[in-house]
Scaffold this motif. Sequence first.
Motif, mmCIF file in Angstrom:
data_model
loop_
_atom_site.group_PDB
_atom_site.id
_atom_site.type_symbol
_atom_site.label_atom_id
_atom_site.label_comp_id
_atom_site.label_asym_id
_atom_site.label_seq_id
_atom_site.Cartn_x
_atom_site.Cartn_y
_atom_site.Cartn_z
ATOM 1 N N SER A 152 0.853 -1.286 0.015
ATOM 2 C CA SER A 152 -0.076 0.116 0.044
ATOM 3 C C SER A 152 0.925 1.135 -0.065
ATOM 4 O O SER A 152 2.149 1.321 0.638
ATOM 5 N N PRO A 153 0.353 2.349 -0.722
ATOM 6 C CA PRO A 153 1.160 3.543 -0.662
ATOM 7 C C PRO A 153 1.241 3.702 0.874
ATOM 8 O O PRO A 153 0.223 4.193 1.754
ATOM 9 N N ALA A 154 2.514 4.391 1.464
ATOM 10 C CA ALA A 154 2.748 4.520 2.709
ATOM 11 C C ALA A 154 2.005 5.752 3.414
ATOM 12 O O ALA A 154 1.386 5.844 4.652
ATOM 13 N N ARG A 155 1.652 6.710 2.359
ATOM 14 C CA ARG A 155 1.062 7.957 2.814
ATOM 15 C C ARG A 155 -0.591 7.943 2.966
ATOM 16 O O ARG A 155 -1.194 8.709 3.211
ATOM 17 N N HIS A 156 -0.966 6.676 2.454
ATOM 18 C CA HIS A 156 -2.499 6.322 2.580
ATOM 19 C C HIS A 156 -2.684 5.781 3.763
ATOM 20 O O HIS A 156 -3.959 5.384 4.153
#
Length: 258
Positions: A148-152
Amino acid sequence: MSGDIAMPAPRAAAATTLATAPSILPLRVENVCFDAGGKRLIDEMSFTLDAGTRTVILGPNGAGKSLTLRLCHGLLTPSAGRVMWQGAGKHNPMRRQAMVFQRPVLLRRTVAQNIDYALKLHGVPRAARGPIIDDVLSRTGLTRFAKSPARHLSGGEQQKLSLARAWATKPEVLFLDEPTASLDPAATHAVENIIDTMHAEGTRIVMTTHDLGQARRHADEVLFINKGRLMEKTPIEDFFNAPKSGEAAAFLKGELRW
């Protein structure tokens, strides 16, 4: 994060590479001052941090707690005085320490790639990184977010990722700046468990917090700072039961102005 967990052989080899360098401790802060905007924000601060203990830095808002962490970590240069890793010798102390901020600083990459990049910077061979990444993701409860995108991630998950990224590099010293300040109780508990296990596995913890209950749970000693000056460095029980300074006593009563 308590208890022993078996590690795959590749992680053990990589961990040896990261963890067997000479100790950089003790850390000696000697007559350190820091000026900014024409103001003295840290004034003649001196203390020594030895191995083994957990240190919590306390003080009112604006006291200089975060600045002290950044000076120790090397993100800021003192205006006067010295910050010395006395065991480092010719070795670079930055490779043996890490810092986690109140607001996680994450790359625009996946969760796993954030950890992979930290390991790459520490010289861990590509073939050895995968088992390390899998292990720290498992131990921080982030395995399902690996791609998953870390910033999500949620705030608590991002903070756990910051800790996982630091943990993967086996730091001897970990600086934590208000790591649970904006988290709910469940996320706070999870982050505290991770910090506890890192300490149990040999990482020296130095943390700022406004939460006095957290300080009681996670400190062996207190550095109490007020208006940029170190007022006392004392064992945790002594600080709460018999503070040495009037400022500390007022702080514990909620009466210290800042």
